[in-house]
Enzyme design. Structure first.
Site, PDB file in Angstrom:
ATOM      1  N   HIS A 164       0.962  -1.357   0.068  1.00 33.77           N
ATOM      2  CA  HIS A 164      -0.099   0.057   0.090  1.00 33.77           C
ATOM      3  C   HIS A 164       1.033   1.310   0.067  1.00 33.77           C
ATOM      4  O   HIS A 164       1.691   1.442  -0.895  1.00 33.77           O
ATOM      5  CB  HIS A 164      -0.851  -0.119   1.279  1.00 33.77           C
ATOM      6  N   HIS A 167      -1.667  -2.139  -9.787  1.00 37.46           N
ATOM      7  CA  HIS A 167      -2.334  -1.424  -8.718  1.00 37.46           C
ATOM      8  C   HIS A 167      -3.647  -2.436  -8.818  1.00 37.46           C
ATOM      9  O   HIS A 167      -4.094  -2.832  -9.916  1.00 37.46           O
ATOM     10  CB  HIS A 167      -2.916   0.162  -9.323  1.00 37.46           C
ATOM     11  N   ASP A 204       3.403   5.963  -6.781  1.00 32.17           N
ATOM     12  CA  ASP A 204       4.509   5.943  -5.779  1.00 32.17           C
ATOM     13  C   ASP A 204       5.683   5.611  -6.427  1.00 32.17           C
ATOM     14  O   ASP A 204       6.577   5.870  -5.916  1.00 32.17           O
ATOM     15  CB  ASP A 204       4.400   4.594  -4.880  1.00 32.17           C
TER      16      ASP A 204
HETATM   17  N1  ACO Z   1       5.964  -6.895 -10.059  1.00 35.75           N
HETATM   18  C1  ACO Z   1       5.810  -8.304 -10.866  1.00 35.75           C
HETATM   19  N2  ACO Z   1       4.605  -8.853 -10.907  1.00 35.75           N
HETATM   20  C2  ACO Z   1       3.538  -8.239 -10.491  1.00 35.75           C
HETATM   21  C3  ACO Z   1       3.679  -7.062  -9.697  1.00 35.75           C
HETATM   22  C4  ACO Z   1       4.708  -6.440  -9.846  1.00 35.75           C
HETATM   23  N3  ACO Z   1       4.770  -4.968  -9.290  1.00 35.75           N
HETATM   24  N4  ACO Z   1       2.296  -6.663  -9.618  1.00 35.75           N
HETATM   25  C5  ACO Z   1       1.692  -7.860  -9.800  1.00 35.75           C
HETATM   26  N5  ACO Z   1       2.242  -8.690 -10.600  1.00 35.75           N
HETATM   27  C6  ACO Z   1       1.946 -10.042 -11.240  1.00 35.75           C
HETATM   28  C7  ACO Z   1       1.335 -11.036 -10.136  1.00 35.75           C
HETATM   29  O1  ACO Z   1       2.597 -11.896  -9.936  1.00 35.75           O
HETATM   30  C8  ACO Z   1      -0.006 -11.515 -10.885  1.00 35.75           C
HETATM   31  O2  ACO Z   1       0.786 -12.524 -11.749  1.00 35.75           O
HETATM   32  P1  ACO Z   1       0.009 -14.065 -12.230  1.00 35.75           P
HETATM   33  O3  ACO Z   1      -1.297 -13.470 -12.651  1.00 35.75           O
HETATM   34  O4  ACO Z   1       1.096 -14.516 -13.221  1.00 35.75           O
HETATM   35  O5  ACO Z   1      -0.213 -14.598 -11.019  1.00 35.75           O
HETATM   36  C9  ACO Z   1      -0.378 -10.646 -11.567  1.00 35.75           C
HETATM   37  O6  ACO Z   1       0.514  -9.545 -11.905  1.00 35.75           O
HETATM   38  C10 ACO Z   1      -1.675  -9.993 -10.909  1.00 35.75           C
HETATM   39  O7  ACO Z   1      -1.109  -9.469  -9.579  1.00 35.75           O
HETATM   40  P2  ACO Z   1      -2.122  -9.581  -8.168  1.00 35.75           P
HETATM   41  O8  ACO Z   1      -0.948  -9.566  -7.047  1.00 35.75           O
HETATM   42  O9  ACO Z   1      -3.021 -10.526  -8.361  1.00 35.75           O
HETATM   43  O10 ACO Z   1      -2.769  -8.155  -8.468  1.00 35.75           O
HETATM   44  P3  ACO Z   1      -3.219  -7.469  -7.120  1.00 35.75           P
HETATM   45  O11 ACO Z   1      -4.214  -6.436  -7.784  1.00 35.75           O
HETATM   46  O12 ACO Z   1      -3.699  -8.265  -5.939  1.00 35.75           O
HETATM   47  O13 ACO Z   1      -2.064  -6.458  -6.427  1.00 35.75           O
HETATM   48  C11 ACO Z   1      -0.668  -4.919  -6.010  1.00 35.75           C
HETATM   49  C12 ACO Z   1      -1.994  -5.204  -6.747  1.00 35.75           C
HETATM   50  C13 ACO Z   1      -0.544  -5.074  -4.507  1.00 35.75           C
HETATM   51  C14 ACO Z   1      -0.492  -3.085  -6.028  1.00 35.75           C
HETATM   52  C15 ACO Z   1       0.523  -5.423  -6.875  1.00 35.75           C
HETATM   53  O14 ACO Z   1       0.537  -5.210  -8.103  1.00 35.75           O
HETATM   54  C16 ACO Z   1       1.797  -5.229  -6.165  1.00 35.75           C
HETATM   55  O15 ACO Z   1       2.329  -5.752  -5.201  1.00 35.75           O
HETATM   56  N6  ACO Z   1       2.869  -4.114  -6.656  1.00 35.75           N
HETATM   57  C17 ACO Z   1       4.017  -3.575  -6.071  1.00 35.75           C
HETATM   58  C18 ACO Z   1       3.629  -2.820  -4.801  1.00 35.75           C
HETATM   59  C19 ACO Z   1       3.280  -1.462  -5.020  1.00 35.75           C
HETATM   60  O16 ACO Z   1       3.814  -0.612  -5.948  1.00 35.75           O
HETATM   61  N7  ACO Z   1       2.206  -0.904  -4.450  1.00 35.75           N
HETATM   62  C20 ACO Z   1       1.720   0.319  -4.533  1.00 35.75           C
HETATM   63  C21 ACO Z   1       0.228   0.232  -4.650  1.00 35.75           C
HETATM   64  S1  ACO Z   1      -0.443   1.828  -5.099  1.00 35.75           S
HETATM   65  C22 ACO Z   1      -0.708   2.540  -3.636  1.00 35.75           C
HETATM   66  O17 ACO Z   1      -0.856   1.928  -2.622  1.00 35.75           O
HETATM   67  C23 ACO Z   1      -0.896   3.982  -3.885  1.00 35.75           C
END
Ligand code: ACO
Length: 430
Positions: A266, A307, A365
């Site tokens: 987050h 996201h 971010d």
């Molecule tokens: N790097 C690599 N792979 C990723 C990333 C990433 N940053 N984000 C998602 N994926 C992949 C997952 O492994 C998944 O792959 P799969 O379908 O082969 O299993 C797919 O993309 C979907 O990801 P989920 O985790 O299911 O998506 P979710 O919507 O639950 O997660 C989140 C969103 C938590 C933001 C995620 O993208 C993440 O961890 N990003 C990095 C952390 C980040 O930047 N957070 C800031 C959010 S914005 C904010 O709070 C203002």
């Protein structure tokens, strides 16, 4: 709200009509509230990916189209024309203020910026290297002790004072946490400065010499605060709503929101982005780290990408990217290589099939951390900056929830997968 219906077909022709609620804009919402009472089943939706937890008229997001609106105003327009304090008024009161209303609101916030002197004693109890998010959460939580008797949630005046105190005192607490970390004396707020200028003053001024506030720095901060001000039912806002749904003291609910924001999935992501960029080091290593992010056996993710809601682009990231250039150009600091590395990483990821197929775009971010760093704000303070901006969203949602005549304590159900009933076994026989 107009209503349609969805038909739910269960086993043995067991049917049920579920009403559909239509919002002003956005997807329809199927109302499952009667499901358990009438059919004895729950819905299952870990992470609330398809579940609306409330009705709200504060913020609208369209993740597919990259739309973010506060009270109906596109964030791009607010970013270009408004100020953080005006956006606070908008979020809290539902409309843009007249000049007189704005002056009055701003004046009120300025006059609540000082902390009770006793509250400063809390800082003496922390180790010099305590994380500022931990201090922010603890000291904001302590406000529930200072203002318990004056906090009757059903009293509109109390609700207003709560809003003013949170908005006004968070920057003072945040700057005090930073001063503790670096061993400098706390700097008192100044009522002649605006919100962002005052924060810069409390962060960077020292008693020994005058401190000149950089207008580009305060403009950049104000913009970042606007962009972070609200984001509907995100993790920290939902935490505030959930905690306060029990009628708990709202200062402690905000402390809970701060704790939720701290996580790297987050608000902690901006800090994680900087750590990641430093770890990558230079452009020659980008390929290696992109491969790590794609490897399912490696827990590494590209921080600042992806996201839960924005699946095409994050409109805040587009705005902030421009500001990032402006800050780096005008401040002429030595972080340009870091920014170049970030831009290159962004381009590599944007053209990589793995990221394209999963719609993983840079989020707000990704850029905010680079701006903070260029302004001289240390990495450990990045999520604190996010909290300052988001505090108005938390308060606006708390007010909306607590004044809703249909308020219910938030209490999700579960799918139990533990042992079925079994009898206690005496310790000697185990
Ligand atoms: N790097 C690599 N792979 C990723 C990333 C990433 N940053 N984000 C998602 N994926 C992949 C997952 O492994 C998944 O792959 P799969 O379908 O082969 O299993 C797919 O993309 C979907 O990801 P989920 O985790 O299911 O998506 P979710 O919507 O639950 O997660 C989140 C969103 C938590 C933001 C995620 O993208 C993440 O961890 N990003 C990095 C952390 C980040 O930047 N957070 C800031 C959010 S914005 C904010 O709070 C203002």
């Amino acid at each position: 709200m107009s209503q349609d219906a969805y038909r739910l077909i269960g086993p043995r022709g067991n049917e049920m009509e579920l009403p559909v609620h239509r919002g002003t804009t956005g997807p329809d919402v199927i109302d499952v509230a009667r499901l358990y009472r009438e059919k004895g089943v729950f819905t299952y939706d870990p992470g609330f990916v398809s579940t609306a937890s409330c009705k709200s008229d504060i913020t609208f997001i369209d993740g597919e189209e990259g739309v973010l609106m506060y009270r109906g105003y596109p964030v791009e327009q607010l970013a270009a024309k408004s100020s953080f304090i005006e956006v606070c008024h908008l979020l809290l009161h539902g409309s843009l203020p007249t000049q007189a209303e704005l002056d009055d609101f701003e004046n009120t916030i300025r006059r609540h910026t000082m902390l009770n002197e006793g509250m400063l004693n809390f800082f003496k109890g922390f180790r010099y290297d305590a994380h500022p998010m931990a201090m922010l959460s603890a000291v904001v939580g302590s406000m529930s002790a200072y203002y318990h008797d004056e906090m009757d949630s059903s009293n509109p005046d109390h609700r207003d004072i709560f809003a003013h105190r949170i908005l006004a005192k968070l920057p003072t607490i945040a700057a005090a946490a930073y001063k503790l970390n670096i061993g400098q004396p706390f700097i008192y707020p100044r009522n002649d400065l605006n919100y962002s200028e005052n924060f810069l003053h409390m962060m960077f001024a020292v008693p020994a010499e005058p401190y000149e506030i950089d207008p580009v720095a305060s403009e950049a901060l104000d913009l970042l605060f606007i962009l972070h001000a609200d984001h509907e039912q995100n993790c920290s806002t939902s935490t505030v709503r959930m905690a306060a749904s029990s009628q708990a003291n709202p200062y402690s609910a905000i402390a809970g929101g701060i704790s939720a924001l701290w996580g790297p999935a987050h608000g902690g992501a901006n800090e994680a982005v900087l750590r990641m960029l430093n770890e990558i080091g230079d452009a020659s290593q980008i390929g290696k780290y992109v491969d790590k992010a794609k490897d399912k056996n490696d827990p590494f993710r590209l921080m600042g990408f992806g996201h839960r809601v924005y699946k095409n682009f994050d409109p805040r990231a587009t705005i902030i990217r421009e500001m990032c250039h402006k800050v780096l150009d005008q401040l002429d600091r030595e972080d340009t290589p870091l920014f170049d590395l970030a831009r290159e990483l962004e381009q590599v990821a944007l053209h990589d099939d793995y990221f394209k197929e999963r719609n993983l775009y840079p989020n707000v971010d990704f850029y905010s951390g680079i701006i903070y760093k260029a302004l001289g704000i240390p990495t450990s303070m990045f999520t604190v900056m996010f909290a300052m901006g988001r505090s108005v969203g938390w308060v606006a949602h708390w007010r909306e929830m607590i004044t809703d005549p249909q308020i219910k304590i938030a209490r999700p159900r579960q799918l139990y997968i533990g042992e079925p009933k079994r009898d206690y076994v005496d310790i000697a026989k185990r």
